[in-house]
Structures are given as structure tokens and as C-alpha cells.
Design a protein around this motif. Sequence first.
Motif, PDB file in Angstrom:
ATOM      1  N   CYS A   1      -2.945   4.823  -4.894  1.00 21.34           N
ATOM      2  CA  CYS A   1      -3.211   5.532  -3.645  1.00 21.34           C
ATOM      3  C   CYS A   1      -3.471   7.011  -3.912  1.00 21.34           C
ATOM      4  O   CYS A   1      -3.787   7.399  -5.031  1.00 21.34           O
ATOM      5  CB  CYS A   1      -2.090   5.299  -2.631  1.00 21.34           C
TER       6      CYS A   1
ATOM      7  N   GLN B   1      -7.263   7.485   5.529  1.00 18.20           N
ATOM      8  CA  GLN B   1      -6.628   7.369   6.840  1.00 18.20           C
ATOM      9  C   GLN B   1      -5.804   8.611   7.185  1.00 18.20           C
ATOM     10  O   GLN B   1      -5.515   8.867   8.350  1.00 18.20           O
ATOM     11  CB  GLN B   1      -5.770   6.109   6.903  1.00 18.20           C
TER      12      GLN B   1
ATOM     13  N   SER C   1       0.330   9.314   0.914  1.00 17.59           N
ATOM     14  CA  SER C   1       0.158   7.935   0.462  1.00 17.59           C
ATOM     15  C   SER C   1       0.592   7.771  -0.994  1.00 17.59           C
ATOM     16  O   SER C   1       1.180   6.752  -1.361  1.00 17.59           O
ATOM     17  CB  SER C   1      -1.299   7.490   0.636  1.00 17.59           C
ATOM     18  N   ARG C   2       0.327   8.771  -1.830  1.00 17.95           N
ATOM     19  CA  ARG C   2       0.794   8.713  -3.225  1.00 17.95           C
ATOM     20  C   ARG C   2       2.319   8.801  -3.261  1.00 17.95           C
ATOM     21  O   ARG C   2       2.962   8.095  -4.068  1.00 17.95           O
ATOM     22  CB  ARG C   2       0.171   9.861  -4.035  1.00 17.95           C
TER      23      ARG C   2
ATOM     24  N   CYS D   1     -10.695   0.652   1.821  1.00 17.44           N
ATOM     25  CA  CYS D   1     -10.240   1.522   0.730  1.00 17.44           C
ATOM     26  C   CYS D   1      -9.560   0.677  -0.345  1.00 17.44           C
ATOM     27  O   CYS D   1      -8.794  -0.234  -0.040  1.00 17.44           O
ATOM     28  CB  CYS D   1      -9.281   2.569   1.285  1.00 17.44           C
TER      29      CYS D   1
ATOM     30  N   CYS E   1      -6.073   9.726   0.534  1.00 16.91           N
ATOM     31  CA  CYS E   1      -6.032   8.694   1.575  1.00 16.91           C
ATOM     32  C   CYS E   1      -7.017   8.991   2.709  1.00 16.91           C
ATOM     33  O   CYS E   1      -6.883   9.996   3.404  1.00 16.91           O
ATOM     34  CB  CYS E   1      -4.620   8.576   2.137  1.00 16.91           C
TER      35      CYS E   1
ATOM     36  N   GLY F   1      -7.569   2.064  -2.707  1.00 18.26           N
ATOM     37  CA  GLY F   1      -6.514   2.878  -3.297  1.00 18.26           C
ATOM     38  C   GLY F   1      -5.269   2.091  -3.632  1.00 18.26           C
ATOM     39  O   GLY F   1      -4.583   2.394  -4.617  1.00 18.26           O
TER      40      GLY F   1
ATOM     41  N   SER G   1      -6.024  -1.494   4.767  1.00 24.17           N
ATOM     42  CA  SER G   1      -6.692  -0.508   3.916  1.00 24.17           C
ATOM     43  C   SER G   1      -8.090  -0.167   4.418  1.00 24.17           C
ATOM     44  O   SER G   1      -8.670   0.835   4.000  1.00 24.17           O
ATOM     45  CB  SER G   1      -6.768  -1.021   2.478  1.00 24.17           C
TER      46      SER G   1
ATOM     47  N   CYS H   1      -0.535   2.518   4.633  1.00 22.59           N
ATOM     48  CA  CYS H   1      -1.419   1.970   5.660  1.00 22.59           C
ATOM     49  C   CYS H   1      -1.115   0.485   5.855  1.00 22.59           C
ATOM     50  O   CYS H   1      -0.758  -0.228   4.924  1.00 22.59           O
ATOM     51  CB  CYS H   1      -2.885   2.176   5.287  1.00 22.59           C
TER      52      CYS H   1
ATOM     53  N   THR I   1       0.837  -1.206   0.000  1.00 15.94           N
ATOM     54  CA  THR I   1       0.000   0.000   0.000  1.00 15.94           C
ATOM     55  C   THR I   1       0.867   1.250   0.000  1.00 15.94           C
ATOM     56  O   THR I   1       2.086   1.181   0.025  1.00 15.94           O
ATOM     57  CB  THR I   1      -0.906   0.044   1.253  1.00 15.94           C
TER      58      THR I   1
END
Length: 423
Positions: A154, A159, A169-170, A147, A157, A149, A144, A141, A138
Motif C-alpha cells: 500500500c 482513496q 494506508s502504509r 488499485c 493511496c 497497492g 481497492s 480500504c 488491504t
Amino acid sequence: MRILHFATHDTAGGAAKASYRLHSALREAGHSSRMIVRVKDSDDADVLQVTTRPLLSGYRRVRRRIAASRGRLPQSKFNFDVRPEIDTRQLFSHERGTIDVICLHWITELLTTSLINQLYEHYRCPLVWTLVDQEAVTGGCHYSLGCDGFTKMCGHCPQLNSSRERDRSRLVWNRKSKYLKSLPIVFVAPTSWVSRKVRESSLFSQHRIESIPLPIDASLFRPFEQRVARDLLHVPADKKVIFFGATYLEEARKGMAYLVEALQQLRALTDDTGDGLRADDIFLLVAGSNGQKILDMLPFAGRATGQLQDELLLALAYQSADVFVCPSVEDAGPMMIPEAMMCGTPVVAFNAGGAPDLVETMKTGYLANDRDSGDFANGMRALLSLDCLSEMRLAARTAAARAHTPALVAERYTRLYSSLRES
């Protein structure tokens, strides 16, 4: 064979215990097995704890930045992929050619994506990653939580409470794509749930996945005289005992809200059915944080043990119970299911996580419909109403031992390592 493991902890927590048990099983099988960890709690000479250097930390700085910009921290543990506060030189303390296999475990706050890439470049040997959650696949996280993503790239996000596409997250996803996606990593999935998550991921769906269960100490987690176990734990000898627990009972994915509903429905079932099971017959044993808070919401007598860090006490809790119940709704395991079954204790669980790999209705326990508290209550009543559980206890022990006995697990890892060295 010479194996070098990397894990954040060696024995503290479920993920750490899983890595240390594998390390021990491989060593028992005659291999040279060593661990490098961030936090060492054992006195094992083959475990090296790296030196911490707090001034290097980027982890807390990133957490503060996210909290300030988004108003809250992640709902659960999150790997921000930032520089760890350790002397990273110790990660490369072995010479190339002296290690045959690198095995990664739960490595948040020990290794970054860049460091994993550097480890491979330094040691130039097969790289195996044993997963006990989703974090490896991921954008940070560990679970997930519904999610999807991680099946894309991702971003946005939930979270991180983020509405931005190019959020942390990206960024972490991009780093994994850059530093890890091209590496010949072989993932080991302890349960079918983990295997499925790797195959669903956008990062590593094309990588090799091996299914090998986690080792469980068969000499400790084994059938034992129930009366003696209850006496040692001060549990009533004449009751039907339901045991449940988790390190953090309040964690939503552990499903305690569903269990509370199910136990309340079980109370009603004991009044309405004529199978001889009465509410006064049932006693609850709960391990983990805030256990008493949960007991106060339930219609049965019980006892909260707190955290059972001592595995002997944990084994006694399983051995004292008529049934172990696991209401987890999103879980890579949990490890408590095979531990209970190794003790010969049938399990009631939702059809989620790793439960379907071992729990078979009315043979080794009861597999309830996912998130169906009523069916969960039916499962508990069905097992507790049986005159004799001896056949089910034997079946539970046999099923778990077939998959989780350390010597058998070590043998499967050895075959995997050998195949990688020969390829």
C-alpha cells in the motif's frame, strides 16, 4: 461447540445480516453461539453490545486530519485502524477456555489490529475471519477499486488522495503485518472473488482459505406466488418486472451507470426486434437510496421502494420480479444475487464479483461480459422474451439452495471449526 463472533453491527446492513445469519444457523445446529457488537439492533439475548465511550475516539480525529491535509475524505468506507470509542474490556468478557472458536466478521470501528492480536492472546483458540469485502487484506480500504497497492505494501493511496508512500494506508498495512500476519488466521471466502483477493494480497496470501457461501434464510427467501407478491407490493400484474437495488445506489462499484445505459439500450431493442417484447410491457422496481433519481433517467415506467430494511418486503420484491438485475462491477457478493435466486428469480449480472459462482447463462440467468452494457441489455431481453421462465426459476432456486441453505452452511463451518480444534 462454543463460538464467539465479533461484528460492528448485528443486523443493520448486508455485512451485519451475513454475520447474524451465520450466528443463527450455528445456534440452530446446536452450538453455543454468541456475538459481541458495537451496535445492536436485534433483541437477541446472545448478542452483547459494547458500551461506547466517545471521549476515547480517534476515528473522527484521523478523518478530520486527512480531510484537512488532502482536501477530501476517502471515496468509500475506510478502516483507519484507530482506537474505537468503546469500552474494550467487554471484548474480553469471557474466560480463556470457555470459547472454542473466535469468528471475526466486518469489524471496522469495533476492532483494531492490536485488539485482534490481544483477543487471540486472551482466548488462545482458533481464529476464523469471514470476509465480505477486501478490508482485512488491504491498508484500510474495503474495496481497492482497481488499485493493486494491497498486492504490495500500500501507500500512495488513491482513496486518500495521497501522493506519499508512507501515508495512512502504509501505516495500516504495517500494523496488520506486525499484529496479524503471524497469527494462525483462517479466512473464509463466501465467493471465488473474495478468495482470489486474499491470494493476491501481500499480507495473507500464504494463509489458509476456506470457501463457504453465506447462509440465506431458505424459509423466507423462497419461491412464492408471483401474482400475490405483486398485489402486496402494488406492482402491475400484467407487466414484465425487472427488479434491482443496492443499499447505496450511487456507489460507483454498484454499476448503476452501466445499468442506466443497458436499460436505455433495452428500450431500443424492444423497438427493433420482432420477438414480441414491447417497451410498454416492462416495469422497473428499484430498492435503495435515490431510487427515484435513477428511475427519472430511465425509459420505462417503474416504482422506487426506498430502503427495504424488512426482509419480508425484500423477499416479496424478488418474488414479484421476472428477473433480478445486478450491474455490480466490483463486489464480494452481492448477497442480493443468492437471495433472488433462492426466491426462484433468474439473475442478469456482469461476469464480476460473486456472480459467476451462481449465474449460468440461459440456465439460472444471464452472465454478461464485464462492464458491457450492450450485452447486459441482450441478457435482459433474452430472459424477458421467453414464453415461460419456470424451468429457469427452478434451476436458479436449486443452484442457490445447494450453496446457501443455512443448515448446509452451518455444517461446513462446523467441520472447519472441528478441524482447527484437532490440529
